[in-house]
Scaffold this motif. Structure first.
Motif, PDB file in Angstrom:
ATOM      1  N   SER A  42      39.640  36.643  36.167  1.00  0.00           N
ATOM      2  CA  SER A  42      40.951  37.241  36.432  1.00  0.00           C
ATOM      3  C   SER A  42      41.968  36.172  36.801  1.00  0.00           C
ATOM      4  O   SER A  42      43.136  36.243  36.413  1.00  0.00           O
ATOM      5  CB  SER A  42      40.851  38.254  37.564  1.00  0.00           C
ATOM      6  OG  SER A  42      39.935  39.255  37.231  1.00  0.00           O
ATOM      7  N   GLU A  84      43.600  43.764  36.125  1.00  0.00           N
ATOM      8  CA  GLU A  84      42.425  44.416  36.664  1.00  0.00           C
ATOM      9  C   GLU A  84      42.843  45.630  37.501  1.00  0.00           C
ATOM     10  O   GLU A  84      43.849  45.590  38.191  1.00  0.00           O
ATOM     11  CB  GLU A  84      41.770  43.400  37.608  1.00  0.00           C
ATOM     12  CG  GLU A  84      40.310  43.453  37.725  1.00  0.00           C
ATOM     13  CD  GLU A  84      39.836  42.201  38.479  1.00  0.00           C
ATOM     14  OE1 GLU A  84      38.647  41.990  38.492  1.00  0.00           O
ATOM     15  OE2 GLU A  84      40.657  41.455  39.045  1.00  0.00           O
ATOM     16  N   ASP A 161      42.212  42.802  31.297  1.00  0.00           N
ATOM     17  CA  ASP A 161      41.253  42.450  32.338  1.00  0.00           C
ATOM     18  C   ASP A 161      40.366  43.653  32.630  1.00  0.00           C
ATOM     19  O   ASP A 161      40.808  44.634  33.207  1.00  0.00           O
ATOM     20  CB  ASP A 161      42.002  42.005  33.608  1.00  0.00           C
ATOM     21  CG  ASP A 161      41.128  41.146  34.500  1.00  0.00           C
ATOM     22  OD1 ASP A 161      39.890  41.201  34.326  1.00  0.00           O
ATOM     23  OD2 ASP A 161      41.668  40.437  35.364  1.00  0.00           O
ATOM     24  N   GLU A 162      39.134  43.582  32.220  1.00  0.00           N
ATOM     25  CA  GLU A 162      38.140  44.628  32.420  1.00  0.00           C
ATOM     26  C   GLU A 162      38.642  46.006  32.006  1.00  0.00           C
ATOM     27  O   GLU A 162      38.711  46.918  32.823  1.00  0.00           O
ATOM     28  CB  GLU A 162      37.711  44.649  33.884  1.00  0.00           C
ATOM     29  CG  GLU A 162      37.416  43.256  34.376  1.00  0.00           C
ATOM     30  CD  GLU A 162      36.168  43.176  35.218  1.00  0.00           C
ATOM     31  OE1 GLU A 162      35.529  44.216  35.398  1.00  0.00           O
ATOM     32  OE2 GLU A 162      35.853  42.082  35.666  1.00  0.00           O
TER      33      GLU A 162
HETATM   34 MG    MG Z   1      38.280  39.978  37.652  1.00  0.00          MG
END
Ligand code: MG
Ligand code: ATP
Lengths: 264, 631
Positions: A42, A84, A161-162
């Motif tokens: 991240s 995220e 991010d994810e």
């Molecule tokens: Mg992360």
């Protein structure tokens, strides 16, 4: 458009979380970052979008050095970052969330309306709920909204991010399908994922981040078949799970079908 | 019937302005998550500009009003860009809150310098004759006020809900990190909200100036009223702000009519405290609840600087030595009494330091405890003939009880709401000191308070008072410094840097805070009692909310979390006006400015600087301690 990181170090306070990162993302390419929790994935994305200050090294986008630019300036060049944890504006409506995604194009009303229509067509769930408060969407819908909001900026590089965090397997597939579609349209995608199996399956290339450094890099397939990656990131007991008919394998197969047309 | 109608109209008129100020509060709070206490000052700046353009330059109403609003807004943008915006991104919210209190003081001071201390009134826009409707008389200015504030509210709503800039403003309030990722310029949005709020305030000031005569410190009145209104209505909600403002206006008028004009505020403040305690988010929930503050991650916390070991001992001995010998020297006239005042105030600042510097809890009502102590000691020793020592002890006990009650009642509050509750407490005590005429002598104060005495020995000369206060200060500092080195100090530090972690480690955070509040209340009460005995006089002004702000200025100027630092702050702010001729008129402005500037450029304070210099001098064992501190 090409994103180039050379020897980048970045972090918070006085500590560098990532160091000596070399990374490239080319047009119409999906690049995946995998790594353990806290490895710095991240942070790497934040360094690119300007949320984490770059201490040394250079980041260039289309040959232009951007590491000194403000976040807004980088967004203007065509970088979008879906952070995220979704980070949608939960007290604002879905429509306003999308509208803010195109904040940088606020002068160009017509174009914005066209993008909105296009995105509405791709995300009918959102289209139906334009005047719902974003906070009242389900988790998966919120994730879609976050991605859709990122797309509203009409980026050239989309950093996710994810995106699959906390989603049901079916939704994960959907999201990965979208990601694949986006690449079809020439968008470059930088993906940070815990779900190493899937994200490597659709990736053109991948980077393994360990303790803030690039430990391994290669094509998605190479990484998937590498023993190191299998041991560390695909988890113990992955074999039986990946046997024919296992859910992960089915997903991967479907995805490869989707991708098949252009990866050969 | 006609009477109650007039009261209601009066209340709604006044409430209209409170509502406008409250609207400004809500706007800034929504975007920057900070209560901007300087908000009310823009009403006065607007009215002052109007006065100059209309009365002095002879412009017509509309151009004069327009020019005044433009000037006030431009001024606010300058000030906001130089102070507020950097503070919001650099300081924790509680410090920004205090900084805006400094801004308020600064604006009041500037108005005093420019305007003097006489009240001003503007002519009504449409003449004096009231508007008659079915036999009911409504002042025409009221129609203006109602019309313009409705227009403002609608305009604001349209701006926020129908424009992209408005969506961006709301996005900043919702989630600053995501707002940045949308390419929104956060500082610019904060400045925009600050300027908009100032503009709204200026308009309100211009509208109300014909009804209510204004003077230099009316800004504080507006801030306080607007703050009560917004806290009752619900911070951040526009409809709540309006309703809260009108409710407050009517309540105050009713209280003024049926109880006493001196109590106008008391009822409203009681209402506010009850609301804050029971429903901290206000009666009307604001539309959007703010999520956790992401900016906290990147914020640089104020660094505390303390001297340790032999150096601190050496420094303390040298300082006390110099002070002890002072009365023997040929001092300029008036220096010794000023030193006595500094020391008396220092004792209160010491208490504030325990609370703010060590426990990390902002108090905007510290002078409330000084008032409790001062009045209790004064009343007991005059009306009831108690010996001063006994009266002082009783006063301290009473103040501690107040502190205990306050901290128990506000135990659930955090951050802003806690700081605001302390402000409300200070204001409540303020209004009681003014209102309870039979006990406190009301606005004109209590006279004939005896000198402090112990066993027949009266401290009735400056020299005696000097040694008394010096002795007490030294004893208190030694005691507290000792205490801070023991377990209690460590616990406090843990609480300051991270409440959650401290709680997880088994620290009873609630109890630690209660103890800190009680210590600070006791010291403030002692200071109040000494003040009364020293001057033989006590009035509400001496222990007002201004004093609370001054204490914070002294502490921040001297150096938070250092114990001794407050002495230098108190000394500087007490001596400056007496040393510099003609300085008195600038005192308020300078105090405000000092608070703002110190927060922005020298967060470690005067003593912190001295400590850093001393640290540079090599000496074995002299170790400088730096703490990265939380709130
Ligand atoms: Mg992360
Ligand atoms: N805002 C912050 N301030 C200070 N340190 C941070 C901050 N954000 C992350 N870190 C630290 O940086 C390191 C890397 O964090 P990062 O979020 O980049 O990891 P990650 O690879 O994304 O992990 P995950 O897979 O869990 O999301 C961690 O040790 C974390 O503690």
């Amino acid at each position: 458009m090409t994103l180039e990181l050379r020897g980048v170090a970045a972090g918070y306070g006085i500590v560098n979380v990532i160091d000596q990162i070399d990374l490239t993302v080319r047009p119409a390419e999906i690049v995946t970052l995998i790594g353990a929790n806290g490895a710095g994935k991240s942070t790497l994305l934040k360094a690119i979008s300007g949320l984490a200050p770059v201490r040394s090294g250079t980041i260039s986008f289309n040959g232009e050095r951007i590491d000194g630019y403000s976040t807004a300036a980088r967004m203007r060049l065509g970088i979008a970052h879906v952070p995220e944890g979704r980070q949608i504006f939960s007290g604002l409506t879905v429509g306003v969330n999308l509208q803010l995604g195109a904040y940088l194009h606020r002068g160009r009303t017509d174009e914005r309306a066209a993008t909105l229509a296009e995105i509405g067509a791709r995300f009918p769930v959102l289209q139906e709920r334009l005047s719902t408060l974003a906070g009242n969407l389900s988790g998966g819908q919120q994730q879609m909204l976050a991605i859709a909001r990122g797309l509203m900026a009409e980026p050239k590089l989309l950093m996710l991010d994810e995106p699959s965090l906390g989603l049901a397997p079916r939704l994960v597939t959907e999201i990965f399908e979208w990601i694949a579609h986006l690449r079809e349209q020439g968008l470059a995608i930088l993906l940070s994922e815990q779900n190493a199996w899937l994200s490597l399956a659709i990736a053109d290339r991948g980077y393994v981040i360990e303790n803030g450094r690039v430990a391994l890099t290669g094509s998605g397939q190479d990484l998937l078949s590498s023993k190191e990656v299998a041991d560390r990131y695909l988890g113990v007991g992955i074999e039986p799970q990946n046997g024919p008919g296992s859910p992960d394998n089915e997903l991967a197969k479907r995805l490869r079908e989707i991708l098949g047309s252009r990866s050969n | 019937m006609a009477e109650i109608f007039d009261i209601l109209v009066g209340g709604l008129l006044e409430g209209g302005v409170f509502a406008i100020v409250a609207l400004g509060f809500s706007l800034v709070f929504r975007v920057a998550n900070v209560v901007n206490l300087s908000q009310g000052a823009f009403c006065v700046l607007g009215a002052m500009g109007m006065y100059y353009f209309q009365t002095v330059f002879g412009w017509a109403i509309l151009p004069a009003a327009f020019a005044a609003v433009v000037c006030a807004t431009a001024f606010s943008l300058l000030i906001g860009a130089a102070t507020f915006v950097p503070a919001v991104s650099r300081l924790p919210p509680s410090s920004t809150l205090v900084l805006t209190a400094g801004l308020l003081t600064f604006f009041i001071g500037v108005t005093l310098v420019v305007w003097g201390n006489q009240p001003y009134a503007l002519p009504p826009f449409s003449g004096e004759a009231p508007f008659v409707f079915h036999g009911m008389r409504i002042p025409t200015q009221g129609v203006w006020l109602a019309g313009v504030s409705s227009a403002l509210m609608i305009g604001l709503w349209l701006l926020l809900h129908r424009t992209t800039a408005g969506a961006a403003l709301r996005a900043c309030a919702e989630n600053p990190l995501a707002a940045r990722l949308m390419g929104i310029n956060l500082p610019r949005m904060m400045l925009l909200s600050f300027g908009l709020a100032a503009m709204i305030g200026a308009v309100g000031g211009i509208l109300v100036a014909p009804i209510m005569s204004l003077q230099f410190d009316s800004g504080q009145f507006f801030t306080i009223s607007g703050f009560i209104a917004v806290a009752i209505g619900g911070m951040g909600g526009f409809a709540g702000s309006i309703v809260g403002g009108l409710l407050l206006g009517v309540t105050e008028q009713l209280a003024a009519f049926y109880v006493s004009s001196l109590f106008a505020n008391t009822l409203a403040l009681l209402l506010l405290l009850v609301v804050l305690i029971l429903r901290p988010t206000g009666l009307f929930q604001a539309g959007a609840q703010r999520r956790s503050d992401v900016r906290d991650d990147v914020r640089v916390h104020r660094a505390l600087v303390r001297l340790q070991g032999p150096k601190s001992l050496g420094f303390a001995v040298a300082l006390v030595g110099v002070l002890v010998l002072l009365p023997a020297l040929p001092l300029p006239n008036g220096l010794l009494p000023s030193l006595v005042i500094s020391l008396i105030l220092f004792i209160a600042v010491l208490g504030l330091d325990v609370l703010m510097g060590y426990a990390g809890q902002v108090s905007l009502g510290h002078a409330g405890f000084m008032a409790v102590g001062g009045y209790a000691a004064a009343v007991l020793s005059t009306s009831h003939g108690w010996p001063p020592l006994l009266a002082t002890i009783a006063a301290i006990a009473l103040s501690v009880v107040c502190g205990l009650l306050l901290s128990l009642a506000t135990g659930q509050l955090r951050g802003h709401y806690l700081a605001l509750a302390t402000l409300a407490f200070g204001l409540l005590i303020d209004s009681l000191a003014v209102g309870l005429v039979d006990v406190t002598g009301g606005p004109s104060g209590l006279v004939g308070i005896p000198a402090f005495a112990v066993a027949g020995f009266a401290f009735d000369t400056p020299v005696r008072m000097f040694y008394l206060t010096l002795g007490l200060s030294v004893a208190l500092v030694v005691m507290l410094a000792g205490g801070m080195r023991l377990g209690f100090g460590r616990t406090l530090k843990a609480v300051r840097s991270d409440q959650l972690a401290a709680a997880a480690l088994g620290v009873n955070v609630g109890r630690v805070k209660v103890v800190a509040v009680c210590i600070s209340a006791a010291l403030a009460a002692l200071s109040g009692a000494l003040y009364a005995f020293n001057f033989h006089f006590l009035s509400p002004e001496i222990v007002s909310t201004n004093r609370s702000f001054e204490f914070i200025a002294m502490l921040v100027l001297g150096g938070e979390g250092t114990l001794i630092g407050g002495f230098f702050g108190a000394l500087a702010l007490t001596l400056l006006p007496t040393l510099v001729q003609d300085f008195a008129v600038f005192k308020t402005a300078v105090e405000g400015l000092i608070l703002v500037v110190i927060f922005l450029v020298m967060p470690e304070g005067l003593f912190g600087r001295v400590a850093m210099w001393l640290q540079a001098v090599p000496l074995p064992g002299g170790r400088l301690k730096r703490m990265g501190a939380g709130r």
